[in-house]
Design an enzyme around this catalytic site. Structure first.
Site, PDB file in Angstrom:
ATOM      1  N   SER A   1      -0.574  -9.678  -2.760  1.00 48.78           N
ATOM      2  CA  SER A   1       0.725  -9.458  -2.292  1.00 48.78           C
ATOM      3  C   SER A   1       0.602  -8.497  -1.279  1.00 48.78           C
ATOM      4  O   SER A   1       0.321  -7.464  -1.236  1.00 48.78           O
ATOM      5  CB  SER A   1       1.617  -8.874  -3.354  1.00 48.78           C
ATOM      6  OG  SER A   1       3.026  -8.381  -2.578  1.00 48.78           O
TER       7      SER A   1
ATOM      8  N   HIS B   1       3.145 -11.312   4.488  1.00 49.06           N
ATOM      9  CA  HIS B   1       3.148  -9.981   5.251  1.00 49.06           C
ATOM     10  C   HIS B   1       3.160 -10.457   6.828  1.00 49.06           C
ATOM     11  O   HIS B   1       2.323 -11.374   7.221  1.00 49.06           O
ATOM     12  CB  HIS B   1       1.704  -9.376   4.866  1.00 49.06           C
ATOM     13  CG  HIS B   1       1.590  -8.250   5.760  1.00 49.06           C
ATOM     14  ND1 HIS B   1       2.480  -6.997   5.758  1.00 49.06           N
ATOM     15  CD2 HIS B   1       0.681  -7.921   6.775  1.00 49.06           C
ATOM     16  CE1 HIS B   1       2.059  -6.061   6.531  1.00 49.06           C
ATOM     17  NE2 HIS B   1       0.744  -6.489   7.230  1.00 49.06           N
TER      18      HIS B   1
ATOM     19  N   PRO C   1      -7.354  -5.078   3.454  1.00 54.07           N
ATOM     20  CA  PRO C   1      -6.749  -6.124   3.958  1.00 54.07           C
ATOM     21  C   PRO C   1      -6.481  -7.112   2.789  1.00 54.07           C
ATOM     22  O   PRO C   1      -7.693  -7.486   2.328  1.00 54.07           O
ATOM     23  CB  PRO C   1      -7.809  -6.807   5.218  1.00 54.07           C
ATOM     24  CG  PRO C   1      -8.931  -6.038   4.617  1.00 54.07           C
ATOM     25  CD  PRO C   1      -8.714  -4.660   4.195  1.00 54.07           C
ATOM     26  N   VAL C   2      -5.171  -7.731   2.385  1.00 53.24           N
ATOM     27  CA  VAL C   2      -5.165  -8.105   1.148  1.00 53.24           C
ATOM     28  C   VAL C   2      -5.695  -9.549   0.967  1.00 53.24           C
ATOM     29  O   VAL C   2      -6.385  -9.640  -0.085  1.00 53.24           O
ATOM     30  CB  VAL C   2      -3.597  -8.093   0.902  1.00 53.24           C
ATOM     31  CG1 VAL C   2      -2.923  -8.925   1.953  1.00 53.24           C
ATOM     32  CG2 VAL C   2      -3.062  -8.512  -0.422  1.00 53.24           C
TER      33      VAL C   2
END
Length: 378
Positions: free
Chosen positions: A127, A159, A105-106
């Protein structure tokens, strides 16, 4: 070497400082290394190598956290290549570039990278569309029967629903996508492009937690959430329990799927926030919801509770009303009030677009039921 020497270089905003010194033996070499490390204890890396002894029998190198074999060994090779005897070299690096996080999970990993690295926030970026870009290239390759490594296309934005495909820049080995299709006698019209884009955008809804297919008569509801620290102090590490209510029954509620991306726990300085997407498995026919969130601090105590009522129209959320100080147990009552139009802004001091206290909700329900005891009893 005749004596100690030092040189400095700035490359791509990273600062490199090289130190070299003659040493009598291995003990002196290690002492020199420790001296430089102490002088630059805040550096990103202090890579070193030395060669000492009458027959160069003492040789050692260290990458100090750089990729294995990319720093210390090259330094040692330079010492050997120059024929330097009894010499120690330390290269200090202060990283000045941008740390880019692309793994999911960014949001969680980007926040962790920022906290652990100590870099200014403007030098740590995440990103969430790098993986989506990879998905788009793969789908385009399959559609056009071309190796995806020759596809150059990008997904930009955040996202999720706000991301978009930059079709105007898409190309195959440098040949514009439209020109490529024309040469090949293929078509990739608006409908096909939209289909590919939707497959990429909605991938998070199908890549759910292990073996949790959407059952018959169920659907996945995605809720994007941001938790912000509006206080003037750092909030200790805690988590937030998000419970979704979609009906009046005791079983008509659920907790996020394991594939949700909101951090399990976090620590927020004043003004900082944590964001993520919560996934709920709901009955397909459900259209009205109350999302109840309760904070739990690291000492086990509970903080504030927040409820938000909202509905769905054409798969999109419609404006909801937030309610402070409402327990998850009271969520069914709030849900009923919203559905029945009781919480419609007619109560004294009640703003449907603002914040409503528990007492105001009880007042509204009292007007509808005509019996405060019935309301307070659940």
């Amino acid at each position: 070497m005749a004596g100690p020497a030092a040189a400095e270089l700035v490359e791509k905003k990273s600062r490199f400082i090289g130190y070299a010194a003659p040493v009598a033996d291995e003990a002196a070499a290690l002492a020199f290394v420790q001296e430089i490390k102490a002088r630059h204890r805040d550096a990103t890396h202090n890579c070193y190598a030395y060669q000492a002894g009458d027959n160069d029998q003492f040789q050692r190198s260290s990458d100090d956290g750089e990729p294995s074999g990319t720093a210390g060994r090259p330094i040692l090779e330079v010492i050997r290549g120059r024929g330097l005897k009894n010499t120690a070299v330390v290269v200090t690096r202060y990283f000045g570039g941008i740390l880019l996080v692309v793994s999911n999970p960014v949001d969680v990993l980007t926040y962790a990278a920022w906290r652990l690295s100590g870099y200014p926030r403007e030098r740590v970026m995440g990103s969430g569309t790098v993986l989506d870009t990879g998905r788009l290239k793969q789908l385009l390759g399959a559609e056009l029967e071309v190796d995806s490594r020759n596809i150059h296309a990008f997904i930009i934005g955040e996202h999720g629903d706000s991301e978009l495909a930059v079709w105007s820049e898409a190309n195959v080995s440098g040949l514009d996508l439209e020109d490529f299709c024309r040469v090949r006698g293929q078509t990739l019209g608006t409908e096909n492009r939209e289909r590919l884009y939707r497959e990429v955008r909605d991938a998070v809804l199908t890549d759910t937690a292990e073996g949790a297919p959407a059952g018959e008569g169920t659907a996945l509801l995605a809720v994007d959430v941001t938790v912000e620290n509006v206080h003037h102090r750092t909030i200790p590490m805690y988590d937030t329990d998000f419970q979704l209510q979609w009906g009046p029954g005791d079983q008509d509620f659920g907790f996020p799927e394991a594939a949700s991306t909101l951090p399990a726990e976090y620590q927020l300085d004043p003004g900082e926030s944590a964001s993520g997407r919560l996934l709920y498995r709901i009955p397909a026919e459900s259209r009205s919801f109350v999302l109840a969130a309760r904070e739990f601090f690291d000492d086990g105590s509970a903080g504030n509770t927040f409820c938000c009522a909202f509905g769905l129209e054409d798969g999109r959320a419609v404006a909801g009303s937030p309610f402070w100080d409402v327990t998850p147990e009271e969520a069914p009552a709030v849900l009923w009030a919203v559905r029945e139009g009781v919480a419609s802004g007619t109560g004294e001091g009640f703003d449907p677009q603002g914040v409503c206290t528990r007492g105001q909700i009880v007042t509204l329900l009292y007007r509808a039921y005509g019996a405060r005891e019935e309301v307070s009893g659940g």
